[in-house]
Design a protein around this motif. Structure first.
Motif, PDB file in Angstrom:
ATOM      1  N   GLY A  22     -93.708   6.467 -73.462  1.00 52.96           N
ATOM      2  CA  GLY A  22     -93.305   6.754 -74.833  1.00 52.96           C
ATOM      3  C   GLY A  22     -94.035   7.979 -75.340  1.00 52.96           C
ATOM      4  N   VAL A  23     -93.300   8.900 -75.993  1.00 50.84           N
ATOM      5  CA  VAL A  23     -93.904  10.109 -76.549  1.00 50.84           C
ATOM      6  C   VAL A  23     -93.523  10.228 -78.021  1.00 50.84           C
ATOM      7  CG1 VAL A  23     -94.119  12.615 -76.408  1.00 50.84           C
ATOM      8  CG2 VAL A  23     -93.783  11.278 -74.311  1.00 50.84           C
ATOM      9  N   ILE A  24     -94.523  10.236 -78.882  1.00 51.53           N
ATOM     10  CA  ILE A  24     -94.320  10.393 -80.318  1.00 51.53           C
ATOM     11  C   ILE A  24     -94.733  11.812 -80.689  1.00 51.53           C
ATOM     12  CG2 ILE A  24     -94.991   9.574 -82.609  1.00 51.53           C
ATOM     13  CD1 ILE A  24     -95.469   6.828 -81.343  1.00 51.53           C
ATOM     14  N   ARG A  25     -93.762  12.610 -81.088  1.00 53.68           N
ATOM     15  CA  ARG A  25     -94.014  14.038 -81.284  1.00 53.68           C
ATOM     16  C   ARG A  25     -94.615  14.364 -82.651  1.00 53.68           C
ATOM     17  NH1 ARG A  25     -89.425  17.649 -78.274  1.00 53.68           N
ATOM     18  NH2 ARG A  25     -88.142  15.962 -77.455  1.00 53.68           N
ATOM     19  N   GLN A  26     -94.343  13.553 -83.644  1.00 51.88           N
ATOM     20  CA  GLN A  26     -94.870  13.808 -84.986  1.00 51.88           C
ATOM     21  C   GLN A  26     -95.544  12.545 -85.503  1.00 51.88           C
ATOM     22  OE1 GLN A  26     -91.562  15.150 -87.329  1.00 51.88           O
ATOM     23  NE2 GLN A  26     -91.516  17.165 -86.380  1.00 51.88           N
ATOM     24  N   GLU A  45     -98.504   3.567 -70.900  1.00 52.13           N
ATOM     25  CA  GLU A  45     -99.146   4.571 -71.737  1.00 52.13           C
ATOM     26  C   GLU A  45     -98.164   5.102 -72.775  1.00 52.13           C
ATOM     27  OE1 GLU A  45    -101.937   4.605 -68.281  1.00 52.13           O
ATOM     28  OE2 GLU A  45     -99.817   5.126 -68.296  1.00 52.13           O
ATOM     29  N   THR A  46     -98.707   5.491 -73.922  1.00 53.49           N
ATOM     30  CA  THR A  46     -97.956   6.158 -74.987  1.00 53.49           C
ATOM     31  C   THR A  46     -98.703   7.437 -75.347  1.00 53.49           C
ATOM     32  OG1 THR A  46     -97.098   4.082 -75.883  1.00 53.49           O
ATOM     33  CG2 THR A  46     -97.116   5.982 -77.359  1.00 53.49           C
ATOM     34  N   VAL A  47     -97.964   8.533 -75.506  1.00 53.60           N
ATOM     35  CA  VAL A  47     -98.549   9.833 -75.850  1.00 53.60           C
ATOM     36  C   VAL A  47     -98.229  10.179 -77.299  1.00 53.60           C
ATOM     37  CG1 VAL A  47     -98.418  12.329 -75.431  1.00 53.60           C
ATOM     38  CG2 VAL A  47     -98.497  10.752 -73.500  1.00 53.60           C
ATOM     39  N   PHE A  48     -99.249  10.616 -78.021  1.00 55.11           N
ATOM     40  CA  PHE A  48     -99.081  11.144 -79.368  1.00 55.11           C
ATOM     41  C   PHE A  48     -99.321  12.653 -79.304  1.00 55.11           C
ATOM     42  CE2 PHE A  48    -100.108   6.728 -79.759  1.00 55.11           C
ATOM     43  CZ  PHE A  48     -99.337   6.275 -80.818  1.00 55.11           C
ATOM     44  N   VAL A  49     -98.355  13.426 -79.787  1.00 54.86           N
ATOM     45  CA  VAL A  49     -98.440  14.887 -79.718  1.00 54.86           C
ATOM     46  C   VAL A  49     -99.016  15.403 -81.031  1.00 54.86           C
ATOM     47  CG1 VAL A  49     -97.170  17.031 -79.404  1.00 54.86           C
ATOM     48  CG2 VAL A  49     -96.459  14.970 -78.161  1.00 54.86           C
ATOM     49  N   ASP A  51    -100.089  18.776 -81.388  1.00 55.55           N
ATOM     50  CA  ASP A  51     -99.644  20.172 -81.554  1.00 55.55           C
ATOM     51  C   ASP A  51     -98.676  20.473 -80.414  1.00 55.55           C
ATOM     52  OD1 ASP A  51     -99.318  22.963 -81.602  1.00 55.55           O
ATOM     53  OD2 ASP A  51    -101.320  23.282 -82.412  1.00 55.55           O
ATOM     54  N   PRO A  52     -97.360  20.451 -80.675  1.00 57.15           N
ATOM     55  CA  PRO A  52     -96.393  20.638 -79.594  1.00 57.15           C
ATOM     56  C   PRO A  52     -96.412  22.034 -78.989  1.00 57.15           C
ATOM     57  CG  PRO A  52     -95.289  20.532 -81.729  1.00 57.15           C
ATOM     58  CD  PRO A  52     -96.709  20.158 -81.954  1.00 57.15           C
ATOM     59  N   GLU A  53     -96.761  23.042 -79.765  1.00 59.00           N
ATOM     60  CA  GLU A  53     -96.770  24.407 -79.243  1.00 59.00           C
ATOM     61  C   GLU A  53     -97.962  24.644 -78.323  1.00 59.00           C
ATOM     62  OE1 GLU A  53     -96.472  27.195 -82.408  1.00 59.00           O
ATOM     63  OE2 GLU A  53     -94.442  26.555 -82.988  1.00 59.00           O
ATOM     64  N   ARG A  54     -99.101  24.079 -78.660  1.00 62.79           N
ATOM     65  CA  ARG A  54    -100.303  24.226 -77.828  1.00 62.79           C
ATOM     66  C   ARG A  54    -100.430  23.132 -76.788  1.00 62.79           C
ATOM     67  NH1 ARG A  54    -104.828  23.348 -81.038  1.00 62.79           N
ATOM     68  NH2 ARG A  54    -106.066  24.047 -79.257  1.00 62.79           N
ATOM     69  N   GLY A  55     -99.610  22.089 -76.906  1.00 62.56           N
ATOM     70  CA  GLY A  55     -99.664  20.996 -75.933  1.00 62.56           C
ATOM     71  C   GLY A  55    -100.847  20.068 -76.128  1.00 62.56           C
ATOM     72  N   VAL A  56    -101.275  19.881 -77.386  1.00 60.63           N
ATOM     73  CA  VAL A  56    -102.405  18.984 -77.668  1.00 60.63           C
ATOM     74  C   VAL A  56    -101.878  17.549 -77.736  1.00 60.63           C
ATOM     75  CG1 VAL A  56    -104.291  18.430 -79.235  1.00 60.63           C
ATOM     76  CG2 VAL A  56    -103.533  20.815 -78.973  1.00 60.63           C
ATOM     77  N   ILE A  57    -102.408  16.680 -76.868  1.00 52.20           N
ATOM     78  CA  ILE A  57    -101.905  15.304 -76.806  1.00 52.20           C
ATOM     79  C   ILE A  57    -103.048  14.292 -76.851  1.00 52.20           C
ATOM     80  CG2 ILE A  57     -99.837  15.980 -75.514  1.00 52.20           C
ATOM     81  CD1 ILE A  57    -101.198  14.792 -72.994  1.00 52.20           C
ATOM     82  N   ASP A  58    -102.680  13.053 -77.177  1.00 49.67           N
ATOM     83  CA  ASP A  58    -103.605  11.930 -77.287  1.00 49.67           C
ATOM     84  C   ASP A  58    -102.936  10.748 -76.587  1.00 49.67           C
ATOM     85  OD1 ASP A  58    -105.907  10.648 -78.144  1.00 49.67           O
ATOM     86  OD2 ASP A  58    -105.184  10.275 -80.173  1.00 49.67           O
ATOM     87  N   ILE A  59    -103.629  10.100 -75.650  1.00 52.98           N
ATOM     88  CA  ILE A  59    -103.013   9.107 -74.760  1.00 52.98           C
ATOM     89  C   ILE A  59    -103.614   7.723 -74.990  1.00 52.98           C
ATOM     90  CG2 ILE A  59    -102.526   8.496 -72.352  1.00 52.98           C
ATOM     91  CD1 ILE A  59    -103.124  11.473 -71.656  1.00 52.98           C
ATOM     92  N   TYR A  60    -102.733   6.707 -75.063  1.00 55.93           N
ATOM     93  CA  TYR A  60    -103.177   5.320 -75.275  1.00 55.93           C
ATOM     94  C   TYR A  60    -102.450   4.372 -74.329  1.00 55.93           C
ATOM     95  CZ  TYR A  60    -105.288   6.824 -79.674  1.00 55.93           C
ATOM     96  OH  TYR A  60    -106.057   7.466 -80.620  1.00 55.93           O
ATOM     97  N   THR A  61    -103.182   3.400 -73.801  1.00 54.17           N
ATOM     98  CA  THR A  61    -102.584   2.221 -73.185  1.00 54.17           C
ATOM     99  C   THR A  61    -102.408   1.187 -74.309  1.00 54.17           C
ATOM    100  OG1 THR A  61    -104.575   0.929 -72.706  1.00 54.17           O
ATOM    101  CG2 THR A  61    -104.037   2.706 -71.153  1.00 54.17           C
ATOM    102  N   PRO A  62    -101.861   0.001 -74.030  1.00 55.29           N
ATOM    103  CA  PRO A  62    -101.785  -1.005 -75.091  1.00 55.29           C
ATOM    104  C   PRO A  62    -103.146  -1.455 -75.643  1.00 55.29           C
ATOM    105  CG  PRO A  62    -100.201  -1.526 -73.381  1.00 55.29           C
ATOM    106  CD  PRO A  62    -101.056  -0.397 -72.858  1.00 55.29           C
TER     107      PRO A  62
END
Length: 216
Positions: A22-26, A45-49, A51-62
Motif C-alpha cells: 500500500g502506498v499513500i501519496r498524501q 508493509e505500507t509506504v507513506f510518501v 515528498d513525491p518529487e524527492r522520493g522521501v518515504i516512510d515505511i511501516y509494517t502492521p
C-alpha cells in the motif's frame, strides 16, 4: 478519507503473485496515526510518501516502523518514477530496465533476519509456518551453478503476516552472504533478482504491477 495505491511487487514472469504494497501519496499523519493506518490496511508493509518529487518515504509494517525495506522501496520507486528514494537508512538509488525495476541498497540497512539453509527446494516447499519468534528466511539451491534459489519467508511477528510473499531485504542479506547474483523464486510464485556491486551496494530488482487505487 485517504486514497492509497495498491501494488504487487516482485511479480512472477506470468505477472501473478508478488508482495502486496500500500502506498499513500498524501498524508500529513504523524507516526502514531501512520502506524494505526498500516495496522488497519494489514499489508506486510505500507509506504507513506512525504515528498513525491524527492522520493522521501516512510515505511511501516502492521506493528513497527522500518528505516528500510526491499519491496516497499522497489514499489515506491516504480510508482513515483524517481531516480532515488530518501529513507531513514539512506539514499536508495532506483532505475527501470525493461520489465524490471531496480533499487541499490546496502545490506547493513536490512533488518536482522535468520537465513536458514535447507538441502533441497522440496524441503522449503514442505515447511509449515513456525510459531511467532525469530524472522526466518528459509532457502535452498534449485540450481546452484545458475544462482537459482527457492525461498520462503516467515516474519514471526504475530501481526497476521504469517508468511511474506516476497522480501527484498532478506534477498539483500542472502546476496551479501553468498557474494553472487541470485534469481530467487519465493512464496507462491514471486521472483526477485539480485546482484552484488564492487562498491558494497547490492542491486535488487523485480516486476511491479499496479492493482488499483482504494480509499481508507
Amino acid at each position: 478519507m485517504t486514497d492509497y495505491d495498491v501494488l504487487r511487487v516482485f511479480c512472477g514472469p506470468d505477472g501473478r503473485h508478488g508482495n502486496t504494497l500500500g502506498v499513500i501519496r498524501q498524508s500529513g499523519a504523524g507516526t502514531a496515526e501512520r502506524q494505526a493506518i498500516a495496522r488497519k490496511l494489514g499489508f506486510s508493509e505500507t509506504v507513506f510518501v512525504d515528498d513525491p518529487e524527492r522520493g522521501v518515504i516512510d515505511i511501516y509494517t502492521p506493528t513497527l516502523r522500518l528505516p528500510f525495506a526491499g519491496h516497499p522501496c522497489v514499489g515506491a520507486a516504480w510508482l513515483l518514477d524517481v531516480p532515488e528514494l530518501v529513507t531513514p537508512a539512506g539514499l536508495v538509488g532506483a532505475r527501470l530496465e525493461g520489465e524490471f525495476n531496480w533499487i541499490e541498497a546496502r545490506p547493513e540497512w536490512a533488518p536482522p533476519r535468520t537465513l536458514k539453509r535447507y538441502d533441497t527446494a522440496a524441503e522449503v516447499d514442505a515447511l509449515q509456518v513456525p510459531p511467532p519468534g525469530e524472522w526466518i528466511y528459509a532457502w535452498a539451491w534449485e540450481e546452484e551453478a545458475a544462482g537459482r534459489i527457492r525461498a520462503r519467508a516467515f516474519p514471526g511477528r504475530g501481526d497476521g503476516i504469517d508468511e511474506d510473499e516476497a522480501t527484498g531485504a532478506a534477498a539483500l542479506l542472502l546476496t551479501a552472504q553468498l557474494g553472487r547474483a541470485l534469481n530467487i523464486a519465493q512464496g507462491r510464485g514471486s521472483q526477485i533478482l539480485t546482484a552484488p556491486r564492487p562498491d558494497g551496494l547490492i542491486d535488487v530488482g523485480g516486476r511491479v504491477l499496479l492493482e488499483g487505487t482504494s480509499r481508507l
